[in-house]
Design a protein around this motif. Sequence first.
Motif, PDB file in Angstrom:
ATOM      1  N   LEU A 152       0.825  -1.207   0.000  1.00 20.01           N
ATOM      2  CA  LEU A 152       0.000   0.000   0.000  1.00 20.01           C
ATOM      3  C   LEU A 152       0.866   1.267   0.000  1.00 20.01           C
ATOM      4  O   LEU A 152       0.574   2.229  -0.710  1.00 20.01           O
ATOM      5  N   CYS A 153       1.919   1.270   0.797  1.00 13.13           N
ATOM      6  CA  CYS A 153       2.820   2.428   0.839  1.00 13.13           C
ATOM      7  C   CYS A 153       3.452   2.668  -0.527  1.00 13.13           C
ATOM      8  O   CYS A 153       3.552   3.826  -0.971  1.00 13.13           O
ATOM      9  N   LEU A 154       3.848   1.617  -1.198  1.00 11.16           N
ATOM     10  CA  LEU A 154       4.410   1.746  -2.549  1.00 11.16           C
ATOM     11  C   LEU A 154       3.394   2.326  -3.528  1.00 11.16           C
ATOM     12  O   LEU A 154       3.763   2.988  -4.492  1.00 11.16           O
ATOM     13  N   LYS A 155       2.111   2.069  -3.265  1.00 10.14           N
ATOM     14  CA  LYS A 155       1.053   2.589  -4.123  1.00 10.14           C
ATOM     15  C   LYS A 155       0.597   3.997  -3.709  1.00 10.14           C
ATOM     16  O   LYS A 155      -0.359   4.519  -4.263  1.00 10.14           O
ATOM     17  N   GLY A 156       1.266   4.579  -2.723  1.00 10.91           N
ATOM     18  CA  GLY A 156       0.967   5.954  -2.335  1.00 10.91           C
ATOM     19  C   GLY A 156      -0.003   6.130  -1.186  1.00 10.91           C
ATOM     20  O   GLY A 156      -0.439   7.241  -0.904  1.00 10.91           O
ATOM     21  N   TYR A 157      -0.340   5.063  -0.488  1.00 15.49           N
ATOM     22  CA  TYR A 157      -1.231   5.155   0.662  1.00 15.49           C
ATOM     23  C   TYR A 157      -0.440   5.525   1.911  1.00 15.49           C
ATOM     24  O   TYR A 157       0.732   5.191   2.039  1.00 15.49           O
ATOM     25  N   ARG A 158      -1.117   6.209   2.833  1.00 16.02           N
ATOM     26  CA  ARG A 158      -0.561   6.482   4.158  1.00 16.02           C
ATOM     27  C   ARG A 158      -1.322   5.605   5.146  1.00 16.02           C
ATOM     28  O   ARG A 158      -2.555   5.579   5.142  1.00 16.02           O
ATOM     29  N   ILE A 159      -0.610   4.895   5.971  1.00 10.66           N
ATOM     30  CA  ILE A 159      -1.244   3.968   6.919  1.00 10.66           C
ATOM     31  C   ILE A 159      -1.718   4.763   8.140  1.00 10.66           C
ATOM     32  O   ILE A 159      -0.927   5.426   8.803  1.00 10.66           O
ATOM     33  N   LEU A 160      -3.009   4.679   8.415  1.00  6.13           N
ATOM     34  CA  LEU A 160      -3.602   5.368   9.570  1.00  6.13           C
ATOM     35  C   LEU A 160      -3.701   4.439  10.779  1.00  6.13           C
ATOM     36  O   LEU A 160      -3.777   4.921  11.909  1.00  6.13           O
ATOM     37  N   GLY A 161      -3.729   3.144  10.543  1.00  6.05           N
ATOM     38  CA  GLY A 161      -3.842   2.211  11.657  1.00  6.05           C
ATOM     39  C   GLY A 161      -3.688   0.778  11.197  1.00  6.05           C
ATOM     40  O   GLY A 161      -3.865   0.461  10.027  1.00  6.05           O
ATOM     41  N   ARG A 162      -3.341  -0.053  12.164  1.00  4.73           N
ATOM     42  CA  ARG A 162      -3.228  -1.501  11.934  1.00  4.73           C
ATOM     43  C   ARG A 162      -3.892  -2.231  13.079  1.00  4.73           C
ATOM     44  O   ARG A 162      -3.842  -1.799  14.217  1.00  4.73           O
ATOM     45  N   ARG A 163      -4.538  -3.335  12.741  1.00  3.77           N
ATOM     46  CA  ARG A 163      -5.123  -4.241  13.722  1.00  3.77           C
ATOM     47  C   ARG A 163      -6.079  -3.527  14.683  1.00  3.77           C
ATOM     48  O   ARG A 163      -6.042  -3.729  15.888  1.00  3.77           O
ATOM     49  N   PHE A 164      -6.950  -2.687  14.133  1.00  3.54           N
ATOM     50  CA  PHE A 164      -7.927  -1.960  14.931  1.00  3.54           C
ATOM     51  C   PHE A 164      -9.039  -2.916  15.356  1.00  3.54           C
ATOM     52  O   PHE A 164      -9.673  -3.554  14.524  1.00  3.54           O
ATOM     53  N   ARG A 165      -9.256  -3.001  16.646  1.00  6.46           N
ATOM     54  CA  ARG A 165     -10.297  -3.877  17.195  1.00  6.46           C
ATOM     55  C   ARG A 165     -11.428  -3.052  17.786  1.00  6.46           C
ATOM     56  O   ARG A 165     -11.182  -2.089  18.496  1.00  6.46           O
ATOM     57  N   ALA A 166     -12.633  -3.501  17.479  1.00  8.18           N
ATOM     58  CA  ALA A 166     -13.814  -2.845  18.026  1.00  8.18           C
ATOM     59  C   ALA A 166     -14.903  -3.892  18.170  1.00  8.18           C
ATOM     60  O   ALA A 166     -15.381  -4.431  17.177  1.00  8.18           O
ATOM     61  N   GLY A 167     -15.277  -4.179  19.406  1.00  9.58           N
ATOM     62  CA  GLY A 167     -16.311  -5.183  19.635  1.00  9.58           C
ATOM     63  C   GLY A 167     -15.898  -6.515  19.050  1.00  9.58           C
ATOM     64  O   GLY A 167     -14.829  -7.031  19.336  1.00  9.58           O
ATOM     65  N   ALA A 168     -16.734  -7.045  18.187  1.00  8.70           N
ATOM     66  CA  ALA A 168     -16.472  -8.362  17.609  1.00  8.70           C
ATOM     67  C   ALA A 168     -15.687  -8.286  16.304  1.00  8.70           C
ATOM     68  O   ALA A 168     -15.389  -9.301  15.712  1.00  8.70           O
ATOM     69  N   GLY A 169     -15.348  -7.075  15.842  1.00  9.82           N
ATOM     70  CA  GLY A 169     -14.679  -6.941  14.558  1.00  9.82           C
ATOM     71  C   GLY A 169     -13.267  -6.399  14.668  1.00  9.82           C
ATOM     72  O   GLY A 169     -12.885  -5.811  15.674  1.00  9.82           O
ATOM     73  N   GLU A 170     -12.506  -6.640  13.616  1.00 12.02           N
ATOM     74  CA  GLU A 170     -11.144  -6.128  13.539  1.00 12.02           C
ATOM     75  C   GLU A 170     -10.868  -5.712  12.111  1.00 12.02           C
ATOM     76  O   GLU A 170     -11.308  -6.357  11.165  1.00 12.02           O
ATOM     77  N   ILE A 171     -10.132  -4.608  11.976  1.00 12.73           N
ATOM     78  CA  ILE A 171      -9.690  -4.152  10.668  1.00 12.73           C
ATOM     79  C   ILE A 171      -8.183  -4.329  10.634  1.00 12.73           C
ATOM     80  O   ILE A 171      -7.470  -3.805  11.494  1.00 12.73           O
ATOM     81  N   ASP A 172      -7.692  -5.050   9.634  1.00  8.77           N
ATOM     82  CA  ASP A 172      -6.266  -5.317   9.551  1.00  8.77           C
ATOM     83  C   ASP A 172      -5.466  -4.046   9.299  1.00  8.77           C
ATOM     84  O   ASP A 172      -4.475  -3.781   9.970  1.00  8.77           O
ATOM     85  N   ILE A 173      -5.897  -3.250   8.314  1.00  9.74           N
ATOM     86  CA  ILE A 173      -5.179  -2.032   7.947  1.00  9.74           C
ATOM     87  C   ILE A 173      -6.190  -0.942   7.621  1.00  9.74           C
ATOM     88  O   ILE A 173      -7.193  -1.189   6.956  1.00  9.74           O
ATOM     89  N   ILE A 174      -5.899   0.272   8.083  1.00  7.39           N
ATOM     90  CA  ILE A 174      -6.679   1.436   7.697  1.00  7.39           C
ATOM     91  C   ILE A 174      -5.703   2.354   6.974  1.00  7.39           C
ATOM     92  O   ILE A 174      -4.661   2.729   7.531  1.00  7.39           O
ATOM     93  N   ALA A 175      -6.019   2.665   5.720  1.00  7.86           N
ATOM     94  CA  ALA A 175      -5.089   3.432   4.891  1.00  7.86           C
ATOM     95  C   ALA A 175      -5.810   4.589   4.207  1.00  7.86           C
ATOM     96  O   ALA A 175      -7.003   4.507   3.915  1.00  7.86           O
ATOM     97  N   ARG A 176      -5.041   5.631   3.940  1.00 10.44           N
ATOM     98  CA  ARG A 176      -5.601   6.815   3.283  1.00 10.44           C
ATOM     99  C   ARG A 176      -4.791   7.150   2.042  1.00 10.44           C
ATOM    100  O   ARG A 176      -3.557   7.078   2.044  1.00 10.44           O
ATOM    101  N   LYS A 177      -5.510   7.520   1.004  1.00  9.09           N
ATOM    102  CA  LYS A 177      -4.881   8.040  -0.214  1.00  9.09           C
ATOM    103  C   LYS A 177      -5.801   9.122  -0.743  1.00  9.09           C
ATOM    104  O   LYS A 177      -6.943   8.849  -1.109  1.00  9.09           O
ATOM    105  N   GLY A 178      -5.313  10.347  -0.735  1.00  9.26           N
ATOM    106  CA  GLY A 178      -6.153  11.467  -1.158  1.00  9.26           C
ATOM    107  C   GLY A 178      -7.349  11.600  -0.235  1.00  9.26           C
ATOM    108  O   GLY A 178      -7.200  11.659   0.985  1.00  9.26           O
ATOM    109  N   ASP A 179      -8.545  11.624  -0.816  1.00 12.40           N
ATOM    110  CA  ASP A 179      -9.763  11.767  -0.010  1.00 12.40           C
ATOM    111  C   ASP A 179     -10.455  10.430   0.222  1.00 12.40           C
ATOM    112  O   ASP A 179     -11.659  10.373   0.462  1.00 12.40           O
TER     113      ASP A 179
END
Length: 130
Positions: free
Chosen positions: A28-55
């Motif tokens: 993702l970084c090579l593709k121009g994304y900025r990583i906002l978070g990794r392994r975000f847990r909330a209740g019963a769910g988890e997001i492996d990566i949260i990334a931003r590119k532009g808007d």
Amino acid sequence: MRSEPAPETRRRAYRRGLGAETLAVAWLCLKGYRILGRRFRAGAGEIDIIARKGDVVAFVEVKARRDADEALAAIDARTRRRIAAAGRVWLARHPRYAAFTLRYDVILVAGHGLRRLVPRHMISAFLDGE
């Protein structure tokens, strides 16, 4: 009745998953994304990566399996609902991103050895609530 995998099998799977996530972050970084978070847990769910590119803010699920079809099949409706629910919690905690385009992406890491080095990034792989 389902039996639990042996502790060593679980450790190997955990390490493989972490390695796949690290590879996905680099991709993702090579593709121009900025990583906002990794392994975000909330209740019963988890997001492996949260990334931003532009808007765009992408909630990214990473799956590592022997082949891409097997990896994609591992992301069932229940998994998608849990990721979407965690995404809503993340957004509630980070309201400055509310006006951004939100997406649910998947990165498949298939094969072994050097074949694993080219992840498959599926943009907008599913919709919230799908």
